[in-house]
Design an enzyme around this catalytic site. Structure first.
Site, mmCIF file in Angstrom:
data_model
loop_
_atom_site.group_PDB
_atom_site.id
_atom_site.type_symbol
_atom_site.label_atom_id
_atom_site.label_comp_id
_atom_site.label_asym_id
_atom_site.label_seq_id
_atom_site.Cartn_x
_atom_site.Cartn_y
_atom_site.Cartn_z
ATOM 1 N N HIS A 1 0.873 -1.176 0.000
ATOM 2 C CA HIS A 1 0.000 0.000 0.000
ATOM 3 C C HIS A 1 0.913 1.230 0.000
ATOM 4 O O HIS A 1 2.019 1.178 0.559
ATOM 5 C CB HIS A 1 -0.836 -0.057 1.279
ATOM 6 C CG HIS A 1 -1.924 0.947 1.382
ATOM 7 N ND1 HIS A 1 -1.684 2.244 1.757
ATOM 8 C CD2 HIS A 1 -3.265 0.850 1.192
ATOM 9 C CE1 HIS A 1 -2.834 2.896 1.791
ATOM 10 N NE2 HIS A 1 -3.805 2.080 1.447
ATOM 11 N N ASP B 1 2.983 -5.078 7.775
ATOM 12 C CA ASP B 1 1.702 -4.371 7.692
ATOM 13 C C ASP B 1 0.588 -5.414 7.802
ATOM 14 O O ASP B 1 0.340 -6.167 6.864
ATOM 15 C CB ASP B 1 1.627 -3.607 6.362
ATOM 16 C CG ASP B 1 0.310 -2.863 6.197
ATOM 17 O OD1 ASP B 1 -0.561 -2.983 7.083
ATOM 18 O OD2 ASP B 1 0.148 -2.164 5.180
ATOM 19 N N GLN C 1 -4.530 -5.734 6.541
ATOM 20 C CA GLN C 1 -5.486 -6.574 5.805
ATOM 21 C C GLN C 1 -5.544 -7.991 6.349
ATOM 22 O O GLN C 1 -6.349 -8.797 5.878
ATOM 23 C CB GLN C 1 -5.115 -6.617 4.308
ATOM 24 C CG GLN C 1 -5.231 -5.297 3.595
ATOM 25 C CD GLN C 1 -6.675 -4.838 3.408
ATOM 26 O OE1 GLN C 1 -7.623 -5.625 3.484
ATOM 27 N NE2 GLN C 1 -6.858 -3.544 3.182
ATOM 28 N N LYS D 1 -10.402 -1.230 10.089
ATOM 29 C CA LYS D 1 -10.564 -2.351 9.170
ATOM 30 C C LYS D 1 -10.935 -3.626 9.925
ATOM 31 O O LYS D 1 -11.069 -4.695 9.329
ATOM 32 C CB LYS D 1 -9.274 -2.568 8.383
ATOM 33 C CG LYS D 1 -8.969 -1.443 7.387
ATOM 34 C CD LYS D 1 -7.847 -1.849 6.454
ATOM 35 C CE LYS D 1 -7.146 -0.683 5.815
ATOM 36 N NZ LYS D 1 -7.953 0.070 4.863
ATOM 37 N N CYS E 1 -4.653 2.552 -3.780
ATOM 38 C CA CYS E 1 -3.427 3.048 -3.124
ATOM 39 C C CYS E 1 -2.255 2.108 -3.381
ATOM 40 O O CYS E 1 -1.441 1.854 -2.488
ATOM 41 C CB CYS E 1 -3.626 3.235 -1.623
ATOM 42 S SG CYS E 1 -4.890 4.428 -1.215
#
Lengths: 405, 145
Positions: free
Chosen positions: A115, A192, A195, A218, A358
């Site tokens: 991202h 990260d 997600q 999220k 993104c």
């Protein structure tokens, strides 16, 4: 599981098929209630007042930190830093760790799936420090091959930035393998988990990641709260990122000494209401259970993939290896621009994202401008998929006669 | 859905899918790039002048049906007009999208571009329809410098 939808007021009142949870999730009543209760009965500025309401707000905030530490199996709660989102956490790492530690000819290695938030800050710090920025590219299955990992991470690599799950392709990266190899080469790893954590258990100690970041919104929590986890010795040796109130020890006219972890990284009044919401979101996820979430999502996502595969004008951007695929399905109607598709889907009550997500470098690497993206979560059902597929068929019909064959 | 089918009408579809205006000019006097960074739409406008008159125009680039057709229709409308007339038409188009036109008669000068009137009901797509017009506005303003 199909009953869960009832817990989400927005999904009850609007009757849309909400397929954009990769961007942000809807919030269950329990989260909304927890935040409501906080502002109605517990709100004050934490860490400031000597009065009982402020002490209550401090208790709520710090117990939240404990809860999150347990949730991701952090060694201590002092390694949990609250931020406004994953982007701020990644910027903190880039500025406070990257800028201080990178030297000329060092390398930062990212995956091409990152991202922008785990990419643009590294462009900035590698330029500032004259270090190099390199990418691990994906193969025809939208996955990172072992050869790619082993050839790009070298003895010069000091930082590896990797997303656990791609927000475009839904690929689940083998981050344990990447972390192990990066450590062998003397690099630290920034993971990260934005997600992944909505869908799978994250154990930071088992992963042995040096930094892990994610956004609350999220994973069912309100907007505006994020988390940075870091290894203690690394965090302790880093300079503060933002400076101001509550992150100091002694402030003189010309000098300041900083507070210990975690306060050192939390300048200004913090988002206690957000932490309360995040804790309620964790309770909700744990009540349902990651195992049930995954089982249900697999069923719905596989149903979607199979339905979409039946349409010969659809191109899917997903790995064929089911076990490496999460709950994101990017697709295009061949010859029709994703923005047009998304508008037509919207008119049919289906919310999907369209655009570059993104991730412009990934789009460029794939040779496309943009995709439509349906991303699923625990509240989605097969009926949502049916609505999606129906409206895709409608969109195709509108364009069919104009498409040059 | 009704609004939408009205919007994706024949004019817009024909222009977006197979536009005869999508090409490069053999020679041109001015060119300008326009893009919407959020969605990735990109167009390049080319203009050939004959004195004060827009003698020829063409575009290249990529984007959604709305941005592509809006560009192509704009070229049809502006070709053969003077720079002054073109500026006036552009202003009228932008005002139509912003719903700032009081007198419907004013819209007559937009010719086929009136097909985009209902885009104002879809706020998410307004920038797609305006891309070419803003780019052309920019081009003409620079030309005056």
């Amino acid at each position: 599981m199909d009953e869960l939808k009832k817990d989400f007021p927005i999904l009850n009142s609007s009757n849309v098929a909400y397929l954009d949870s990769g961007a942000t999730t809807q919030k269950p009543q329990a989260v909304i209630d927890a935040v409501d209760k906080y502002y109605k009965t517990q709100n004050a500025n934490p860490h400031r007042g000597a009065y009982s309401l402020s002490i209550e707000a401090t208790r709520v905030y710090e117990e939240g930190r404990e809860k999150i530490a347990q949730f991701i199996s952090s060694e201590t709660s002092s390694q949990i830093i609250f931020t406004k989102n994953a982007s701020e956490a990644l910027n903190l790492i880039a500025y406070s760790y990257g800028l201080e530690n990178l030297k000329k000819d060092d390398e930062v290695v990212l995956s091409i799936m990152e991202h922008h938030s785990n990419l643009v800050p590294w462009q900035f710090v590698t330029k500032k420090t004259n270090s190099k920025l390199k990418y691990m590219y994906i193969n025809e299955n939208f996955e990172l091959s072992d050869e790619e990992i082993y050839s790009k991470i070298t003895d010069n690599t000091k930082i590896v930035g990797i997303t656990h799950v791609s927000n475009v392709t839904g690929t689940i990266n083998d981050v344990e393998k990447i972390i192990k190899y990066a450590h062998k080469k003397g690099a630290i790893v920034v993971l990260d988990a934005s997600q992944s954590i909505p869908h799978m258990k994250i154990d930071v100690q088992k992963l042995d990641a040096d930094f892990v970041v994610f956004s609350g919104h999220k994973m069912l929590s309100p907007l505006g709260i994020g988390v940075l986890y870091g290894k203690k010795n690394i965090l302790e040796n880093m300079n503060p990122f933002l400076m101001g109130g509550d992150m100091i020890e002694y402030v003189y006219e010309q000098e300041t000494t900083f507070a210990p972890l975690p306060s050192k990284f939390e300048a200004g009044t913090q988002n206690v209401g957000g932490v309360v919401g995040l804790c309620a979101a964790i309770d909700y996820i744990e009540m349902v259970g990651y195992e049930n979430i995954q089982k249900h999502e697999k069923e719905v996502v596989n149903y979607a993939i199979n339905k979409l595969k039946e349409l010969d004008y659809i191109k899917l951007y997903i790995t064929p290896n089911e076990s490496n695929h999460s709950a994101v399905v990017s697709f295009n109607i061949i010859g029709v621009h994703p923005h047009d598709v998304a508008s037509i889907l919207d008119a049919n009550g289906v919310c999907v994202r369209s655009g570059n997500h993104c991730a412009q470098p990934l789009m460029r690497y794939l040779g496309i401008d943009s995709t439509c993206r349906a991303s699923f979560y625990l509240y989605n059902t097969k009926e949502d998929v049916d609505k999606l597929v129906d409206s895709i068929q409608k969109a195709y019909k509108m364009f069919e006669k104009y498409l040059s064959k | 859905m009704d609004n939408l089918e009205e919007l994706y009408n024949d004019i817009i579809m024909e222009h977006s899918m197979n536009s005869y205006n999508k090409k490069e000019l053999k020679s041109c006097d001015f060119c300008e790039m326009g893009h919407n960074p959020n969605c990735g739409d990109e167009i390049k406008l080319e203009v050939k002048l004959n004195g004060d008159i827009i003698e020829d125009m063409a575009f290249t680039g990529h984007g959604c049906a709305i941005s592509q057709s809006s560009t192509s229709v704009m070229i049809d409308v502006l070709k053969g007009k003077t720079i002054k007339e073109a500026k006036d038409i552009i202003e009228t188009f932008i005002n139509m999208i912003k719903r700032e036109i009081k007198d419907e008669k004013e819209l007559e000068k937009l010719e086929d571009a009136i097909a985009f009137k209902n885009i104002s009901n879809m706020p998410a797509r307004v920038k797609c329809a305006l891309l070419a017009w803003h780019t052309m506005e920019e081009l003409l303003n620079k030309k005056g410098e």
